[in-house]
Design a protein around this motif. Structure first.
Motif, PDB file in Angstrom:
ATOM      1  N   ALA A 129       0.714  -1.409  -0.501  1.00 28.63           N
ATOM      2  CA  ALA A 129       0.487  -0.013   0.261  1.00 28.63           C
ATOM      3  C   ALA A 129       1.239   1.303  -0.261  1.00 28.63           C
ATOM      4  CB  ALA A 129      -0.463   0.053   1.493  1.00 28.63           C
ATOM      5  N   SER A 130       2.570   1.099   0.882  1.00 25.89           N
ATOM      6  CA  SER A 130       2.738   2.618   1.152  1.00 25.89           C
ATOM      7  C   SER A 130       3.367   2.745  -0.302  1.00 25.89           C
ATOM      8  CB  SER A 130       3.389   2.624   2.173  1.00 25.89           C
ATOM      9  OG  SER A 130       3.357   1.889   3.528  1.00 25.89           O
ATOM     10  N   ARG A 131       3.307   1.555  -1.216  1.00 24.92           N
ATOM     11  CA  ARG A 131       4.594   2.115  -2.000  1.00 24.92           C
ATOM     12  C   ARG A 131       3.146   1.542  -3.748  1.00 24.92           C
ATOM     13  NH1 ARG A 131       9.419   1.366  -3.908  1.00 24.92           N
ATOM     14  NH2 ARG A 131       8.502   0.015  -5.851  1.00 24.92           N
ATOM     15  N   LEU A 132       2.419   1.689  -3.349  1.00 21.78           N
ATOM     16  CA  LEU A 132       1.313   2.473  -4.743  1.00 21.78           C
ATOM     17  C   LEU A 132       0.905   3.923  -4.413  1.00 21.78           C
ATOM     18  CD1 LEU A 132      -0.165   1.074  -6.373  1.00 21.78           C
ATOM     19  CD2 LEU A 132      -2.522   0.274  -4.869  1.00 21.78           C
ATOM     20  N   ALA A 133       0.398   3.547  -2.917  1.00 21.73           N
ATOM     21  CA  ALA A 133       0.403   5.391  -3.076  1.00 21.73           C
ATOM     22  C   ALA A 133       1.804   6.598  -3.102  1.00 21.73           C
ATOM     23  CB  ALA A 133      -0.065   5.737  -1.332  1.00 21.73           C
ATOM     24  N   ALA A 134       3.145   5.846  -3.303  1.00 23.34           N
ATOM     25  CA  ALA A 134       3.904   7.115  -3.302  1.00 23.34           C
ATOM     26  C   ALA A 134       3.754   6.413  -4.482  1.00 23.34           C
ATOM     27  CB  ALA A 134       5.425   5.969  -2.844  1.00 23.34           C
ATOM     28  N   VAL A 135       4.316   5.772  -5.354  1.00 26.41           N
ATOM     29  CA  VAL A 135       4.488   6.041  -7.322  1.00 26.41           C
ATOM     30  C   VAL A 135       3.927   7.074  -7.658  1.00 26.41           C
ATOM     31  CG1 VAL A 135       5.407   3.679  -7.176  1.00 26.41           C
ATOM     32  CG2 VAL A 135       3.093   4.001  -7.631  1.00 26.41           C
ATOM     33  N   ASN A 136       2.005   6.961  -7.510  1.00 23.47           N
ATOM     34  CA  ASN A 136       1.444   7.861  -7.429  1.00 23.47           C
ATOM     35  C   ASN A 136       1.681   9.071  -6.968  1.00 23.47           C
ATOM     36  OD1 ASN A 136      -0.928   6.020  -9.628  1.00 23.47           O
ATOM     37  ND2 ASN A 136      -0.447   4.723  -8.024  1.00 23.47           N
ATOM     38  N   LEU A 137       1.669   9.552  -5.895  1.00 21.97           N
ATOM     39  CA  LEU A 137       1.634  10.711  -5.294  1.00 21.97           C
ATOM     40  C   LEU A 137       3.518  11.943  -6.399  1.00 21.97           C
ATOM     41  CD1 LEU A 137       0.674  10.053  -1.688  1.00 21.97           C
ATOM     42  CD2 LEU A 137       0.291  11.692  -3.077  1.00 21.97           C
ATOM     43  N   SER A 138       4.274  10.583  -6.434  1.00 19.48           N
ATOM     44  CA  SER A 138       5.340  11.096  -6.194  1.00 19.48           C
ATOM     45  C   SER A 138       4.723  11.858  -7.601  1.00 19.48           C
ATOM     46  CB  SER A 138       6.903   9.631  -6.560  1.00 19.48           C
ATOM     47  OG  SER A 138       7.621  10.732  -7.050  1.00 19.48           O
ATOM     48  N   ASP A 139       4.511  11.269  -8.540  1.00 18.23           N
ATOM     49  CA  ASP A 139       4.266  11.424 -10.344  1.00 18.23           C
ATOM     50  C   ASP A 139       3.081  13.250  -9.854  1.00 18.23           C
ATOM     51  OD1 ASP A 139       4.813   9.348 -12.191  1.00 18.23           O
ATOM     52  OD2 ASP A 139       3.458   8.740 -11.927  1.00 18.23           O
ATOM     53  N   LEU A 140       2.342  12.975  -9.560  1.00 21.16           N
ATOM     54  CA  LEU A 140       2.090  14.332  -9.019  1.00 21.16           C
ATOM     55  C   LEU A 140       2.821  15.319  -8.228  1.00 21.16           C
ATOM     56  CD1 LEU A 140      -1.471  13.404  -7.231  1.00 21.16           C
ATOM     57  CD2 LEU A 140      -0.777  13.871  -9.967  1.00 21.16           C
ATOM     58  N   ALA A 141       3.531  15.165  -7.236  1.00 23.63           N
ATOM     59  CA  ALA A 141       4.609  15.607  -7.215  1.00 23.63           C
ATOM     60  C   ALA A 141       5.329  16.653  -8.270  1.00 23.63           C
ATOM     61  CB  ALA A 141       5.585  15.420  -5.939  1.00 23.63           C
ATOM     62  N   ALA A 142       5.763  15.980  -9.223  1.00 26.39           N
ATOM     63  CA  ALA A 142       6.544  16.214 -10.154  1.00 26.39           C
ATOM     64  C   ALA A 142       6.105  16.721 -10.800  1.00 26.39           C
ATOM     65  CB  ALA A 142       7.560  14.936 -10.859  1.00 26.39           C
TER      66      ALA A 142
END
Ligand code: ADP
Ligand code: MG
Length: 317
Positions: free
Chosen positions: A63-76
């Motif tokens: 779950a942490s990785r799933l959220a992080a990979v998507n949030l990181s794209d928004l961050a970028a």
């Protein structure tokens, strides 16, 4: 328990009330509005068991990785996270797995101010798809195409830790679940606040998912320029250098993926402001080189040519 009980029990609690939400989980589709003058920013990523994470990886880590990979794209993109949908394919109904997965996903979404507004639930090989939706004032997104020769290559945080963490994650059982390098791989910290803070200051951005050289290469390609990176300036954590030594730490920082830091193009006369905004959100920035005329990414070590051992990503994909 049927599909509807499952959604009600585990995922309805992630439907946090957030600004703009009109209609969340339960109807045929979700509905929301965005602040006036903002564009919708949408990204989606899928994690497949045995491909993107090892079989029997802990559900909270998935779950942490799933959220992080998507949030990181928004961050970028410099986007503010707002809403998410979840497509879940499960081989069987395992309440313990679902409870741990949903709890960790809820923690990650809540931390980002996101609400889960819908999804789909099917039976099959364990596959998780999260679609993350955010918004950015029209014209202010941080794209890959805005770098210009003379801009500085700037990175957030430290690089290479997640590559060392991957080795630790593949050793089962985990020797030390609290190891900071393992944590960098298992539960990356997407740089959401930083991406938003650098709107209007950075010219271009990308998140480091495949490795610095590969991802910086996407900026140079889209921006039709080149870049020079000084490996002596790479931000390396003390934990990484202590574990693998300086030479390997540099290779991990250049070619290991999964760090989810941001690489940014910042004009020299905006550097002080970028650093100040980054400090305000608690993230260190490091200048590691500059964008130049030409193409491709070249490395040097304090002036001497440096040829990295690998340029792609060292993933278990
Ligand atoms: P439909 O048949 O119209 O696609 P579903 O039965 O798939 O509806 O889903 C019912 C509701 O539950 C929808 O609002 C859908 O968005 C939501 N939903 C389904 N699966 C999930 C999930 N894994 N997480 C969150 N919401 C979900
Ligand atoms: Mg459906």
């Amino acid at each position: 328990m049927d599909e509807f009980d499952l959604i009600a029990r585990y995922f309805q609690p992630l439907a946090f009330v957030t600004p703009g939400l009109e209609l969340g989980i339960g109807d045929d589709a979700a509905m929301f509005t965005l602040p006036p003058g903002e564009a919708l920013v949408v990204t989606v990523d899928t994690l497949v068991e045995g491909v993107h994470f090892p079989v029997d990886f802990p559900p909270a880590a998935v779950a942490s990785r799933l959220a992080a990979v998507n949030l990181s794209d928004l961050a970028a993109m410099g986007a503010t996270p707002r809403f998410a949908t979840l497509a879940l394919t499960l081989p069987r109904l395992e309440p313990d797995w679902l409870a741990a997965f949903a709890e960790a996903l809820g923690v990650a979404l809540a931390a980002a101010g996101m609400s889960l507004v819908g999804g789909d639930t099917t039976r099959g090989p364990l596959t998780l798809t999260l679609q993350a939706m955010g918004s950015v004032p029209v014209g202010q997104a941080l794209t890959r195409g805005g770098a210009r020769p003379g801009d500085l290559v700037v990175v957030s945080g430290t690089l290479g830790d997640a590559r060392a963490g991957l080795d630790l994650a593949l050793a089962t059982p985990w020797a030390d679940a609290d190891d900071p390098l393992l944590a960098r791989f298992v539960a990356p910290t997407p740089r959401v606040a930083l991406g938003c803070a650098l709107r209007g200051v950075a010219q271009a951005a990308i998140d480091v998912s495949d490795g610095l050289l590969a991802d910086l290469g996407h900026i140079t390609e889209w921006s039709r320029c080149g870049a020079r990176v000084d490996v002596a300036r790479l931000p390396l954590s003390a934990a990484l250098c202590a574990r693998v030594g300086l030479a390997t730490a540099r290779e991990f920082a250049l070619a290991g993926g999964d760090d989810y830091e941001l690489v940014l193009a910042v004009p020299p006369d905006r550097l002080a402001e970028a650093a100040q905004r980054a400090r305000a959100v608690g993230v260190p920035l490091t200048v590691i080189g500059e964008f130049v005329a030409g193409a491709g990414v070249a490395c040097h070590d304090a002036g001497q040519v440096f040829e990295p051992a690998a340029r792609g990503y060292l993933h278990f994909e």
